[in-house]
Design a protein around this motif. Sequence first.
Motif, PDB file in Angstrom:
ATOM      1  N   TRP A 213     140.026 -44.648  31.833  1.00  0.00           N
ATOM      2  CA  TRP A 213     139.157 -45.714  32.333  1.00  0.00           C
ATOM      3  C   TRP A 213     139.653 -47.121  32.005  1.00  0.00           C
ATOM      4  CZ3 TRP A 213     135.702 -43.447  35.364  1.00  0.00           C
ATOM      5  CH2 TRP A 213     135.364 -42.101  35.097  1.00  0.00           C
ATOM      6  N   THR A 214     140.746 -47.249  31.301  1.00  0.00           N
ATOM      7  CA  THR A 214     141.194 -48.555  30.833  1.00  0.00           C
ATOM      8  C   THR A 214     142.589 -48.885  31.339  1.00  0.00           C
ATOM      9  OG1 THR A 214     142.034 -47.570  28.790  1.00  0.00           O
ATOM     10  CG2 THR A 214     139.789 -48.430  28.737  1.00  0.00           C
ATOM     11  N   ALA A 254     134.835 -33.886  20.476  1.00  0.00           N
ATOM     12  CA  ALA A 254     135.838 -34.862  20.923  1.00  0.00           C
ATOM     13  C   ALA A 254     136.686 -34.281  22.050  1.00  0.00           C
ATOM     14  CB  ALA A 254     136.722 -35.276  19.750  1.00  0.00           C
ATOM     15  N   ILE A 255     137.108 -33.020  21.907  1.00  0.00           N
ATOM     16  CA  ILE A 255     137.904 -32.367  22.954  1.00  0.00           C
ATOM     17  C   ILE A 255     137.085 -32.218  24.231  1.00  0.00           C
ATOM     18  CG2 ILE A 255     139.146 -30.275  23.590  1.00  0.00           C
ATOM     19  CD1 ILE A 255     140.512 -31.879  21.413  1.00  0.00           C
ATOM     20  N   ALA A 256     135.810 -31.873  24.079  1.00  0.00           N
ATOM     21  CA  ALA A 256     134.945 -31.711  25.245  1.00  0.00           C
ATOM     22  C   ALA A 256     134.793 -33.024  25.996  1.00  0.00           C
ATOM     23  CB  ALA A 256     133.580 -31.182  24.812  1.00  0.00           C
ATOM     24  N   PHE A 257     134.640 -34.135  25.269  1.00  0.00           N
ATOM     25  CA  PHE A 257     134.517 -35.435  25.918  1.00  0.00           C
ATOM     26  C   PHE A 257     135.799 -35.803  26.658  1.00  0.00           C
ATOM     27  CE2 PHE A 257     131.005 -36.519  22.821  1.00  0.00           C
ATOM     28  CZ  PHE A 257     130.018 -36.570  23.797  1.00  0.00           C
ATOM     29  N   ALA A 258     136.948 -35.442  26.087  1.00  0.00           N
ATOM     30  CA  ALA A 258     138.218 -35.711  26.758  1.00  0.00           C
ATOM     31  C   ALA A 258     138.292 -34.948  28.080  1.00  0.00           C
ATOM     32  CB  ALA A 258     139.390 -35.330  25.853  1.00  0.00           C
ATOM     33  N   ALA A 259     137.870 -33.687  28.057  1.00  0.00           N
ATOM     34  CA  ALA A 259     137.883 -32.885  29.279  1.00  0.00           C
ATOM     35  C   ALA A 259     136.907 -33.431  30.318  1.00  0.00           C
ATOM     36  CB  ALA A 259     137.534 -31.424  28.944  1.00  0.00           C
ATOM     37  N   VAL A 263     137.670 -35.007  34.145  1.00  0.00           N
ATOM     38  CA  VAL A 263     137.002 -34.528  35.361  1.00  0.00           C
ATOM     39  C   VAL A 263     136.277 -35.671  36.060  1.00  0.00           C
ATOM     40  CG1 VAL A 263     135.170 -33.032  36.230  1.00  0.00           C
ATOM     41  CG2 VAL A 263     136.755 -32.166  34.515  1.00  0.00           C
ATOM     42  N   ALA A 264     135.556 -36.487  35.284  1.00  0.00           N
ATOM     43  CA  ALA A 264     134.813 -37.607  35.864  1.00  0.00           C
ATOM     44  C   ALA A 264     135.746 -38.636  36.484  1.00  0.00           C
ATOM     45  CB  ALA A 264     133.948 -38.260  34.787  1.00  0.00           C
ATOM     46  N   ALA A 265     136.883 -38.892  35.829  1.00  0.00           N
ATOM     47  CA  ALA A 265     137.839 -39.866  36.360  1.00  0.00           C
ATOM     48  C   ALA A 265     138.423 -39.391  37.681  1.00  0.00           C
ATOM     49  CB  ALA A 265     138.948 -40.111  35.343  1.00  0.00           C
ATOM     50  N   ARG A 266     138.773 -38.106  37.752  1.00  0.00           N
ATOM     51  CA  ARG A 266     139.311 -37.573  39.004  1.00  0.00           C
ATOM     52  C   ARG A 266     138.274 -37.632  40.122  1.00  0.00           C
ATOM     53  NH1 ARG A 266     141.736 -33.486  35.741  1.00  0.00           N
ATOM     54  NH2 ARG A 266     140.079 -32.041  36.337  1.00  0.00           N
ATOM     55  N   ALA A 267     137.024 -37.299  39.794  1.00  0.00           N
ATOM     56  CA  ALA A 267     135.960 -37.342  40.796  1.00  0.00           C
ATOM     57  C   ALA A 267     135.736 -38.771  41.275  1.00  0.00           C
ATOM     58  CB  ALA A 267     134.673 -36.769  40.205  1.00  0.00           C
TER      59      ALA A 267
END
Length: 291
Positions: A213-214, A254-259, A263-267
């Motif tokens: 996101w940055t 932390a790993i879950a947030f990365a995943a 996914v959100a960035a691709r969407a």
Amino acid sequence: MILLEPFFAGFMLRALTGGALVAATCAIVGTWVVIRGMAFLGEALGHGMLPGVAIATLLGVPAIIGGAASAVVMSAAIGALQRRERLSYDTSIGLLFVGMLSLGVIIVSHSRSFATDATAMLFGDVLAITAGDIVVMAIALAVTAAVALAFHRSFVAAAFDPRVARTLGLRPHLAHVALTGLVTLAVVSAFQAVGTLLVVGMLLAPAVAAGHWTRSIGSTMALATAFGVVAVATGLAVSWFAATAAGATIAGSAIAFAALSSVAARATRRLRLARGAHVDARPLDLTESHA
């Protein structure tokens, strides 16, 4: 609110405070670790702490002191192997990683008093954080921020091309030593919270999550800090209600947030493309940071 109930307990509030400090330290260092591709070093240092922690526990010395000493020795040994044996960076790390881990396991297996201590060494004991630990973590964060700021231009130049950095008089070798020192400091400061096995998760996952996101290094560090703090709070809350291991749950969060971030960035990119908007897919643009 029921979700805030765990943090009314003193030990949980200390765990949250200490975890947030660790998250901030790991966010600053982890951003550079991701940019420079130094994840293997972070993992190796985490495991390399084991002999020092084991010896310190046997001697009745605070474990973090032994872990810090062991990590420093390993960092220095990596540099020595590269210079004297002309080995590659990865090869030097790999040899010492296995050697230090083996030594730690030998020490632990030789003693019969490590039944519970071994678990704390490997996975941390964030719920046992004291006020003194918080002070140490705060100092570690202050030192990390100061060094990262002082070497920012050198880190950026070295990330592009060490030869360019050398031409500009930015001493890339010194910058590499400083960055290795920051990785060591981050690993040691995170030891109490997530142990030696899970520290790499806190180093990498928030920075990876933020990178989607940055566009600048500073904004990545800030957003990674936010992701890390939320992961700490989420992990502690889940561990409270689900009776799971706190350190492992924090690292898993932390790993879950990365995943989820990926996914959100691709969407989001697909949605913008569908609307005809131009999207730059690069997660991080170093040229926008002030060198």
